[in-house]
Structure formats: structure tokens, C-alpha cells
Design a protein around this motif. Sequence first.
Motif, PDB file in Angstrom:
ATOM      1  N   CYS A  13      13.412   3.394   6.347  1.00 41.02           N
ATOM      2  CA  CYS A  13      13.544   2.119   6.053  1.00 41.02           C
ATOM      3  C   CYS A  13      15.200   1.891   5.910  1.00 41.02           C
ATOM      4  CB  CYS A  13      12.889   1.979   5.004  1.00 41.02           C
ATOM      5  SG  CYS A  13      11.323   1.740   5.155  1.00 41.02           S
ATOM      6  N   THR A  14      15.814   1.232   6.549  1.00 40.63           N
ATOM      7  CA  THR A  14      17.165   0.860   6.624  1.00 40.63           C
ATOM      8  C   THR A  14      17.215  -0.770   6.668  1.00 40.63           C
ATOM      9  OG1 THR A  14      17.451   1.060   9.024  1.00 40.63           O
ATOM     10  CG2 THR A  14      18.003   3.028   7.720  1.00 40.63           C
ATOM     11  N   ASP A  15      18.452  -1.451   6.452  1.00 31.08           N
ATOM     12  CA  ASP A  15      18.719  -2.666   6.643  1.00 31.08           C
ATOM     13  C   ASP A  15      18.169  -3.203   8.008  1.00 31.08           C
ATOM     14  OD1 ASP A  15      19.427  -3.137   4.042  1.00 31.08           O
ATOM     15  OD2 ASP A  15      21.432  -2.878   4.256  1.00 31.08           O
ATOM     16  N   ASP A  16      18.589  -2.484   8.932  1.00 33.32           N
ATOM     17  CA  ASP A  16      18.364  -3.035  10.188  1.00 33.32           C
ATOM     18  C   ASP A  16      16.794  -3.240  10.475  1.00 33.32           C
ATOM     19  OD1 ASP A  16      18.003  -0.376  10.313  1.00 33.32           O
ATOM     20  OD2 ASP A  16      18.921   0.020  12.355  1.00 33.32           O
ATOM     21  N   ILE A  17      16.080  -2.794   9.662  1.00 38.07           N
ATOM     22  CA  ILE A  17      14.427  -3.036   9.705  1.00 38.07           C
ATOM     23  C   ILE A  17      14.103  -4.269   9.317  1.00 38.07           C
ATOM     24  CG2 ILE A  17      13.667  -1.779   8.138  1.00 38.07           C
ATOM     25  CD1 ILE A  17      12.231  -1.286  11.564  1.00 38.07           C
ATOM     26  N   GLU A  23       9.788 -10.662  10.627  1.00 37.18           N
ATOM     27  CA  GLU A  23       9.006 -11.112  11.891  1.00 37.18           C
ATOM     28  C   GLU A  23       7.476 -10.872  11.876  1.00 37.18           C
ATOM     29  OE1 GLU A  23       8.786  -9.807  16.274  1.00 37.18           O
ATOM     30  OE2 GLU A  23      10.787 -10.149  15.617  1.00 37.18           O
ATOM     31  N   GLN A  24       7.205  -9.747  11.458  1.00 41.44           N
ATOM     32  CA  GLN A  24       5.633  -9.164  11.340  1.00 41.44           C
ATOM     33  C   GLN A  24       5.084  -9.415  10.060  1.00 41.44           C
ATOM     34  OE1 GLN A  24       4.906  -5.145  12.675  1.00 41.44           O
ATOM     35  NE2 GLN A  24       6.527  -5.346  14.469  1.00 41.44           N
ATOM     36  N   GLN A  25       5.907 -10.245   9.085  1.00 42.63           N
ATOM     37  CA  GLN A  25       5.399 -10.614   7.861  1.00 42.63           C
ATOM     38  C   GLN A  25       4.676  -9.440   7.082  1.00 42.63           C
ATOM     39  OE1 GLN A  25       2.848 -13.877   8.335  1.00 42.63           O
ATOM     40  NE2 GLN A  25       4.624 -15.419   8.890  1.00 42.63           N
ATOM     41  N   TYR A  26       5.100  -8.133   7.330  1.00 35.80           N
ATOM     42  CA  TYR A  26       4.883  -7.120   6.701  1.00 35.80           C
ATOM     43  C   TYR A  26       4.941  -6.870   5.225  1.00 35.80           C
ATOM     44  CZ  TYR A  26       4.170  -2.180   5.477  1.00 35.80           C
ATOM     45  OH  TYR A  26       3.617  -0.805   4.959  1.00 35.80           O
ATOM     46  N   GLU A  27       4.009  -6.588   4.482  1.00 36.00           N
ATOM     47  CA  GLU A  27       4.135  -6.730   3.113  1.00 36.00           C
ATOM     48  C   GLU A  27       2.851  -5.670   2.691  1.00 36.00           C
ATOM     49  OE1 GLU A  27       4.628  -6.570  -0.701  1.00 36.00           O
ATOM     50  OE2 GLU A  27       5.926  -7.781   0.545  1.00 36.00           O
ATOM     51  N   ASN A  28       3.407  -4.398   1.915  1.00 37.16           N
ATOM     52  CA  ASN A  28       2.533  -3.331   1.611  1.00 37.16           C
ATOM     53  C   ASN A  28       3.114  -3.023   0.220  1.00 37.16           C
ATOM     54  OD1 ASN A  28       0.306  -1.785   1.846  1.00 37.16           O
ATOM     55  ND2 ASN A  28       1.409  -0.317   3.072  1.00 37.16           N
ATOM     56  N   GLY A  29       3.522  -3.878  -0.775  1.00 37.02           N
ATOM     57  CA  GLY A  29       4.055  -3.292  -2.011  1.00 37.02           C
ATOM     58  C   GLY A  29       5.514  -3.395  -1.952  1.00 37.02           C
ATOM     59  N   PRO A  30       6.283  -3.189  -2.941  1.00 32.05           N
ATOM     60  CA  PRO A  30       7.530  -3.613  -3.357  1.00 32.05           C
ATOM     61  C   PRO A  30       8.295  -2.357  -2.952  1.00 32.05           C
ATOM     62  CG  PRO A  30       6.474  -2.917  -5.506  1.00 32.05           C
ATOM     63  CD  PRO A  30       5.319  -3.065  -4.407  1.00 32.05           C
ATOM     64  N   GLN A  31       7.915  -0.959  -2.676  1.00 30.21           N
ATOM     65  CA  GLN A  31       8.726   0.116  -2.550  1.00 30.21           C
ATOM     66  C   GLN A  31       9.677   0.253  -1.344  1.00 30.21           C
ATOM     67  OE1 GLN A  31       5.309  -0.055  -2.532  1.00 30.21           O
ATOM     68  NE2 GLN A  31       4.516   0.629  -0.469  1.00 30.21           N
ATOM     69  N   VAL A  32       9.413  -0.651  -0.398  1.00 28.99           N
ATOM     70  CA  VAL A  32      10.458  -0.770   1.003  1.00 28.99           C
ATOM     71  C   VAL A  32      11.686  -1.739   0.330  1.00 28.99           C
ATOM     72  CG1 VAL A  32      11.003  -1.891   2.977  1.00 28.99           C
ATOM     73  CG2 VAL A  32       8.739  -0.423   2.686  1.00 28.99           C
ATOM     74  N   ALA A  33      11.338  -3.037  -0.403  1.00 30.59           N
ATOM     75  CA  ALA A  33      12.479  -3.681  -0.819  1.00 30.59           C
ATOM     76  C   ALA A  33      13.263  -2.934  -2.036  1.00 30.59           C
ATOM     77  CB  ALA A  33      11.964  -5.005  -1.358  1.00 30.59           C
ATOM     78  N   ASN A  34      12.486  -2.231  -2.872  1.00 31.47           N
ATOM     79  CA  ASN A  34      13.412  -1.704  -3.947  1.00 31.47           C
ATOM     80  C   ASN A  34      14.164  -0.427  -3.232  1.00 31.47           C
ATOM     81  OD1 ASN A  34      12.080  -2.955  -5.651  1.00 31.47           O
ATOM     82  ND2 ASN A  34      10.385  -1.489  -6.319  1.00 31.47           N
ATOM     83  N   HIS A  35      13.764   0.093  -2.433  1.00 23.99           N
ATOM     84  CA  HIS A  35      14.421   1.166  -1.533  1.00 23.99           C
ATOM     85  C   HIS A  35      15.628   0.882  -0.933  1.00 23.99           C
ATOM     86  CE1 HIS A  35      15.584   4.825   0.675  1.00 23.99           C
ATOM     87  NE2 HIS A  35      15.516   4.111   1.750  1.00 23.99           N
ATOM     88  N   TYR A  47      16.661   9.452   3.701  1.00 23.65           N
ATOM     89  CA  TYR A  47      15.273  10.049   4.110  1.00 23.65           C
ATOM     90  C   TYR A  47      14.362  10.428   2.962  1.00 23.65           C
ATOM     91  CZ  TYR A  47      18.260  10.387   8.092  1.00 23.65           C
ATOM     92  OH  TYR A  47      18.855  10.137   9.352  1.00 23.65           O
ATOM     93  N   TRP A  48      14.745  10.032   1.606  1.00 25.81           N
ATOM     94  CA  TRP A  48      13.964  10.468   0.647  1.00 25.81           C
ATOM     95  C   TRP A  48      13.320   8.962   0.149  1.00 25.81           C
ATOM     96  CZ3 TRP A  48      12.723  14.889   1.225  1.00 25.81           C
ATOM     97  CH2 TRP A  48      13.570  16.047   1.861  1.00 25.81           C
ATOM     98  N   GLY A  49      13.047   8.046   0.648  1.00 26.46           N
ATOM     99  CA  GLY A  49      12.430   7.169   0.237  1.00 26.46           C
ATOM    100  C   GLY A  49      11.453   6.473   1.322  1.00 26.46           C
ATOM    101  N   PRO A  50      11.019   5.531   1.561  1.00 25.99           N
ATOM    102  CA  PRO A  50       9.962   4.901   2.573  1.00 25.99           C
ATOM    103  C   PRO A  50      10.285   5.038   3.795  1.00 25.99           C
ATOM    104  CG  PRO A  50      10.593   3.210   1.026  1.00 25.99           C
ATOM    105  CD  PRO A  50      11.567   4.325   0.748  1.00 25.99           C
ATOM    106  N   TRP A  51       9.477   5.343   4.858  1.00 22.94           N
ATOM    107  CA  TRP A  51       9.479   5.290   6.318  1.00 22.94           C
ATOM    108  C   TRP A  51       8.405   4.502   6.484  1.00 22.94           C
ATOM    109  CZ3 TRP A  51      11.871   9.970   9.357  1.00 22.94           C
ATOM    110  CH2 TRP A  51      12.410  10.606   8.667  1.00 22.94           C
ATOM    111  N   LEU A  52       8.616   3.805   7.798  1.00 19.72           N
ATOM    112  CA  LEU A  52       7.827   2.816   8.354  1.00 19.72           C
ATOM    113  C   LEU A  52       6.879   3.680   9.502  1.00 19.72           C
ATOM    114  CD1 LEU A  52       9.668  -0.487   8.671  1.00 19.72           C
ATOM    115  CD2 LEU A  52       7.958   0.447   6.873  1.00 19.72           C
ATOM    116  N   ALA A  53       5.520   3.316   9.508  1.00 21.77           N
ATOM    117  CA  ALA A  53       4.589   3.865  10.564  1.00 21.77           C
ATOM    118  C   ALA A  53       4.705   2.646  11.383  1.00 21.77           C
ATOM    119  CB  ALA A  53       3.338   4.447  10.067  1.00 21.77           C
TER     120      ALA A  53
END
Length: 152
Positions: A13-17, A23-35, A47-53
Amino acid sequence: MKLETERLMISPCTDDIIPVLKEQQYENGPQVANHLKQLAENPSILYWGPWLAILKADNTIIGDLGFKGAPDDKGAVEIGYGLLGKYRGKGYATEAVAALVDWAWKQEGIHKIKAETLVDNQESMRVLEKLGMRKVAESEELVYWEITGSEQ
């Protein structure tokens, strides 16, 4: 850097995502925004935080997985994961987590990978069992798992 499996792209996860998440209205908890907030202050945690599948077939984000911080002083990291409901039970979690665990073992100094599941989350337990993790402790609410470098 991205990881690739048969059906998935796994991207840190980086700012460019952010536009894709919106766009996809992805919401699966606060971990991505916090990261993303923490990453702005400390780029070394990339690389030690969230990654997207992401499904290769149609570029849909189906969940996130990743580490709950950088390795500790003993070379241990904790992994976590969650898929959106309609993508569960199809082997995606095992596929994605296996790729991320494989990546972690290739990083210098990693000696242990840990995880935790709720005591009633049989699907998540099965993912960890398939990856060779073993139960090391249990509380009323959680089961604790780990695998060491010598076990993999």
C-alpha cells in the motif's frame, strides 16, 4: 515491487493506490488508511504494513494482508489478512498469504512469522495450517500461531 501468484497481484500500500481504493470503494477496516499516514512519516515501513490482494483477471481489490510492523529485535514479524466476504472460501487467502510469507523469508534477519486468529475462525486457522504454522498458545478469544525459519 509487487508479488504475483497464479491469480493475484499483491502490492504494498502506497499513496498511489488511493484513487483505486476510492474508485472501487474498498473498505476492509482501518489498517490501510492508518498505514498510509504512518508511511508518510516513516518510509522504511513500506513493506512491513498492509499489501493489497488484487485479482489479475479484472484488477479488483479483494482484500488486504500484510505485517503488523517491522521485524522485532529477534527477527519476528506478525502477519494478518482479511478478504472481502464474497472472495472467501476460494483459496485466495492461502495463495496471497503464502506469497507474502515466502517474500518475508527472503528478507534478511527474519527468523519467525507469527499470526493470531479468533478461536472460532476455522477458515483462517485452515489457511495458517496449510502454510505450516503451528498453534503455540490460546486464550479465551485468540489462538496464536507461528513458524520459524528452521520449520519452513
